[in-house]
Design an enzyme around this catalytic site. Structure first.
Site, PDB file in Angstrom:
ATOM      1  N   HIS A 232       1.924   4.281  -3.081  1.00  0.00           N
ATOM      2  CA  HIS A 232       1.690   5.739  -2.736  1.00  0.00           C
ATOM      3  C   HIS A 232       3.341   6.221  -3.525  1.00  0.00           C
ATOM      4  CE1 HIS A 232      -1.788   6.082  -0.590  1.00  0.00           C
ATOM      5  NE2 HIS A 232      -1.075   5.539   0.141  1.00  0.00           N
TER       6      HIS A 232
ATOM      7  N   HIS B 227       0.922  -0.892  -0.145  1.00  0.00           N
ATOM      8  CA  HIS B 227       0.016  -0.142  -0.006  1.00  0.00           C
ATOM      9  C   HIS B 227       0.860   1.300  -0.438  1.00  0.00           C
ATOM     10  CE1 HIS B 227      -3.377   2.226   1.689  1.00  0.00           C
ATOM     11  NE2 HIS B 227      -2.658   3.403   1.589  1.00  0.00           N
ATOM     12  N   GLU B 228       1.340   1.312   1.013  1.00  0.00           N
ATOM     13  CA  GLU B 228       2.927   2.364   0.942  1.00  0.00           C
ATOM     14  C   GLU B 228       3.992   2.637  -0.308  1.00  0.00           C
ATOM     15  OE1 GLU B 228       2.160   5.030   3.144  1.00  0.00           O
ATOM     16  OE2 GLU B 228       0.892   3.608   4.058  1.00  0.00           O
TER      17      GLU B 228
END
Length: 383
Positions: free
Chosen positions: A76, A72-73
């Protein structure tokens, strides 16, 4: 945050684990293991379909969940890098994961898409896991089937929860990006922060009513994060147009890279300095701090050269902005940085210099508004 350990690097991004991650992992493993047992009882699963201790399955789900958070990170961070942003690291901790994006991609559209990349990744991981659970429906191992289903459900929840417009979560960042073109970045951040704190209060009230300590912790994190982000953007708006030359102090004592640490000790304590620029052939090549010097055993001070303890520093010139300076100090946890021109030292800027400059700027702004608002912060132009 201190207490981070770098474990590896992905796409050139350091991945660090905070000690709080190690504290929460056994608790999550136990909690997830209890879910396995409750699910098995609810489904009247016969003993032969259970394999292995529930605690080990719970640990596996907990580790897989944090790997999902890492992806998820990473979504980004990779998007930010592709659009010209800068990322210092990704940290896994008790509250999940944090991408430290030191420079956002240009444009509110890119910021919104960068924020959206994380939840979309979580939702895709969740969908894939639920599809795998469907394929495993006829397997004899209830534990495996339930683990995949549980992991998929957690990722779906993670993706949807992050889409709530509660700053500083991803949904709040998307809201801020959508409002920026209308209100400007400072006011958009303030509005998104108010919305985030409103959600935090709702989370907190519900957590108190239901006795949910985890929700109370999340509420505290969201409330404080929204306030911190608002302060940071306000600070950036005030310092982004202030050149370093207006705030920097005069040249300070320097130390040669070939000098011994004993000579450095005498310089730092004799001049009452917290740090000293390291020079070689008249050019600044690094900085050495009192904190770093304290880590060296006394018996090694005479034999070690300063260059062994010197840390590289960013290139700050008199034309750099105060915001760039304070960002670099924060990233490197340095109290001050040298200011150079063509490699030669021309001054020093510290956090104290920037705070004094900020106070003077606010005082001038308040006085320009008239005596009826002498204590105010003044009007903030949107950036």
């Amino acid at each position: 945050m201190r207490g981070n350990i770098q474990v590896f690097t992905l796409k050139g991004i350091p991945i660090r684990v905070h000690f709080s991650f190690l504290l929460i992992l056994p608790l999550l493993a136990w909690s997830f293991g209890q879910s396995f047992q409750l699910a098995a009882r609810a489904a009247d699963v016969p003993p032969e379909r259970l394999s292995g201790p529930p605690l080990l399955w719970g640990l596996g789900v907990a580790v897989a969940l944090f790997l999902s958070v890492l992806l998820h990170e990473l979504a980004h961070s990779v998007y930010a890098l592709r659009k010209g942003g800068e990322v210092s690291d990704i940290r896994l901790m008790m509250i999940g994961g944090v991408s430290n994006i030191t420079r956002m991609p240009d444009g509110s559209r890119n910021e919104a898409l960068m924020a959206l990349a994380g939840p979309v990744t979580s939702l895709l991981l969740g969908a894939l896991a639920l599809f795998a659970h469907h394929l495993l429906a006829d397997t004899r191992s209830f534990n495996l089937s339930f683990a995949v289903f549980y992991l998929g459900s957690l990722n779906i929840f993670l993706g949807l929860f992050n889409l709530l417009p509660a700053f500083p979560m991803d949904g709040g960042r998307i809201l801020r990006a959508l409002l920026t073109g209308w209100l400007g970045r400072v006011r958009a951040t303030r509005v998104a922060g108010w919305v985030g704190q409103g959600f935090a209060l709702l989370f907190g009230l519900y957590g108190i009513v239901t006795g949910n300590l985890v929700l109370l912790f999340i509420a505290f994190f969201v409330f404080m994060g929204a306030a911190a982000e608002s302060r940071q953007v306000l600070l950036q708006s005030k310092l982004a147009d202030v050149p370093v030359r207006e705030l920097m102090g005069p040249r300070t004592a320097t130390v040669e890279a070939a000098a011994s640490l004993r000579e450095l000790t005498e310089l730092l304590y004799g001049e009452r300095l917290r740090a000293a620029p390291v020079v070689e052939q008249g050019r600044v090549v690094g900085l050495v701090t009192v904190e770093a010097l304290r880590q060296v055993p006394v018996e090694k001070l005479a034999s070690m050269a300063v260059r062994e303890l010197s840390e590289p520093v960013p290139v700050l010139t008199p034309d750099s902005t105060a915001w760039e300076a304070i960002e670099e100090m924060g990233k490197r946890q340095m109290p001050q940085l040298p200011v150079t021109q063509d490699g030669a030292l021309v001054g020093i800027i510290s956090q104290d210099d920037i705070l004094r400059g900020l106070e003077l700027k606010e005082l001038k702004e308040s006085r320009r508004q008239g005596p009826w608002n002498l204590g105010g912060r003044g009007h903030e132009s949107p950036t």
